[in-house]
Design an enzyme around this catalytic site. Sequence first.
Site, PDB file in Angstrom:
ATOM      1  N   CYS A 113       0.848  -1.194   0.000  1.00  0.00           N
ATOM      2  CA  CYS A 113       0.000   0.000   0.000  1.00  0.00           C
ATOM      3  C   CYS A 113       0.886   1.248   0.000  1.00  0.00           C
ATOM      4  CB  CYS A 113      -0.897  -0.032   1.230  1.00  0.00           C
ATOM      5  SG  CYS A 113      -1.337   1.576   1.872  1.00  0.00           S
ATOM      6  N   GLU A 114       0.628   2.144  -0.959  1.00  0.00           N
ATOM      7  CA  GLU A 114       1.516   3.308  -1.098  1.00  0.00           C
ATOM      8  C   GLU A 114       1.233   4.381  -0.045  1.00  0.00           C
ATOM      9  OE1 GLU A 114       0.914   4.737  -5.063  1.00  0.00           O
ATOM     10  OE2 GLU A 114      -0.733   6.060  -4.501  1.00  0.00           O
ATOM     11  N   HIS A 115       0.151   4.235   0.694  1.00  0.00           N
ATOM     12  CA  HIS A 115      -0.147   5.245   1.714  1.00  0.00           C
ATOM     13  C   HIS A 115       0.462   4.909   3.071  1.00  0.00           C
ATOM     14  CE1 HIS A 115      -3.777   5.730  -1.055  1.00  0.00           C
ATOM     15  NE2 HIS A 115      -2.948   6.719  -1.301  1.00  0.00           N
ATOM     16  N   HIS A 116       0.722   3.632   3.314  1.00  0.00           N
ATOM     17  CA  HIS A 116       1.282   3.220   4.608  1.00  0.00           C
ATOM     18  C   HIS A 116       2.535   2.355   4.469  1.00  0.00           C
ATOM     19  CE1 HIS A 116      -3.066   3.958   5.423  1.00  0.00           C
ATOM     20  NE2 HIS A 116      -2.596   4.488   6.541  1.00  0.00           N
ATOM     21  N   GLN A 154      -4.991  -0.404  -4.913  1.00  0.00           N
ATOM     22  CA  GLN A 154      -5.528  -1.585  -5.599  1.00  0.00           C
ATOM     23  C   GLN A 154      -6.246  -1.230  -6.908  1.00  0.00           C
ATOM     24  OE1 GLN A 154      -7.370  -4.398  -2.890  1.00  0.00           O
ATOM     25  NE2 GLN A 154      -8.686  -5.157  -4.536  1.00  0.00           N
ATOM     26  N   HIS A 182      -5.636  -5.586   2.962  1.00  0.00           N
ATOM     27  CA  HIS A 182      -4.657  -4.512   3.151  1.00  0.00           C
ATOM     28  C   HIS A 182      -4.252  -4.530   4.615  1.00  0.00           C
ATOM     29  CE1 HIS A 182      -5.556  -2.133  -0.654  1.00  0.00           C
ATOM     30  NE2 HIS A 182      -6.283  -3.238  -0.726  1.00  0.00           N
ATOM     31  N   CYS A 184      -2.732  -2.455   6.284  1.00  0.00           N
ATOM     32  CA  CYS A 184      -2.938  -1.164   6.965  1.00  0.00           C
ATOM     33  C   CYS A 184      -4.345  -1.080   7.546  1.00  0.00           C
ATOM     34  CB  CYS A 184      -2.665   0.002   6.026  1.00  0.00           C
ATOM     35  SG  CYS A 184      -3.618  -0.060   4.512  1.00  0.00           S
TER      36      CYS A 184
HETATM   37 ZN   LIG Z   1      -2.764   1.754   3.454  1.00  0.00          ZN
END
Ligand SMILES: [Zn+2]
Length: 225
Positions: A113-116, A154, A182, A184
Amino acid sequence: MDLEKTLKTIEEMGDDHISSSSETPMRPDAFELSDIEKIALIKEDVRNIMETLGLDLSDDSLKGTPNRVAKMFVQEIFGGLHPNRKPKASTFDNKYKYNEMLVEKNITLYSTCEHHLLPIVGQAHIAYISNGTVVGLSKMNRIVDYYAKRPQVQERLTMQIVKELQQVLNTEDVACVIDAKHLCVNSRGIRDIDSSTVTSEFGGAFKNSDTRKEFLDYIKLDTKF
Ligand SMILES: [Zn+2]
């Protein structure tokens, strides 16, 4: 929009896992450094993070971690950022004249996941209808793996797989469904262990509801050996 508002929007996008584009956002100078140079820089960054957290990097167990993580980022889990690693397009003529739907399902997928920067683990299911060109079955697994080895959302991953296969197969008639967990979401924040995220992209003939239903029915089939 003022800065605070902009930052808040970006933060919310991160929390909600919304991406801004179907292309992975890359800087123009992304490949000016070699992999070896990137590993050397990232190694120092990882060391800084660990030291800031108060860890003693002279400990035998931690000593090798910065180098190990840097190599893993560049060569493995984010290795799909480099266009050189894109699977070669080897296609064949459709000699059997098989013009029905071909489905490759339950393709194991590991992404990040590119956010976490936490893992995404799941399965991809792909279908296409040949218009004269076919690909080796393992090719589809390799395309999934290539795009999964990037910081991802995704939805974008699903679109990138379809787009790539549409180009390789020279047809719009390609579809992909991804069902993934995910970490996260599952292991932190809301800690919902059971939830998974389903995304889909239906190109060409798969926009037709009968064709789409046929594909989704195949995915549901319980494969027995
Ligand atoms: Zn995430």
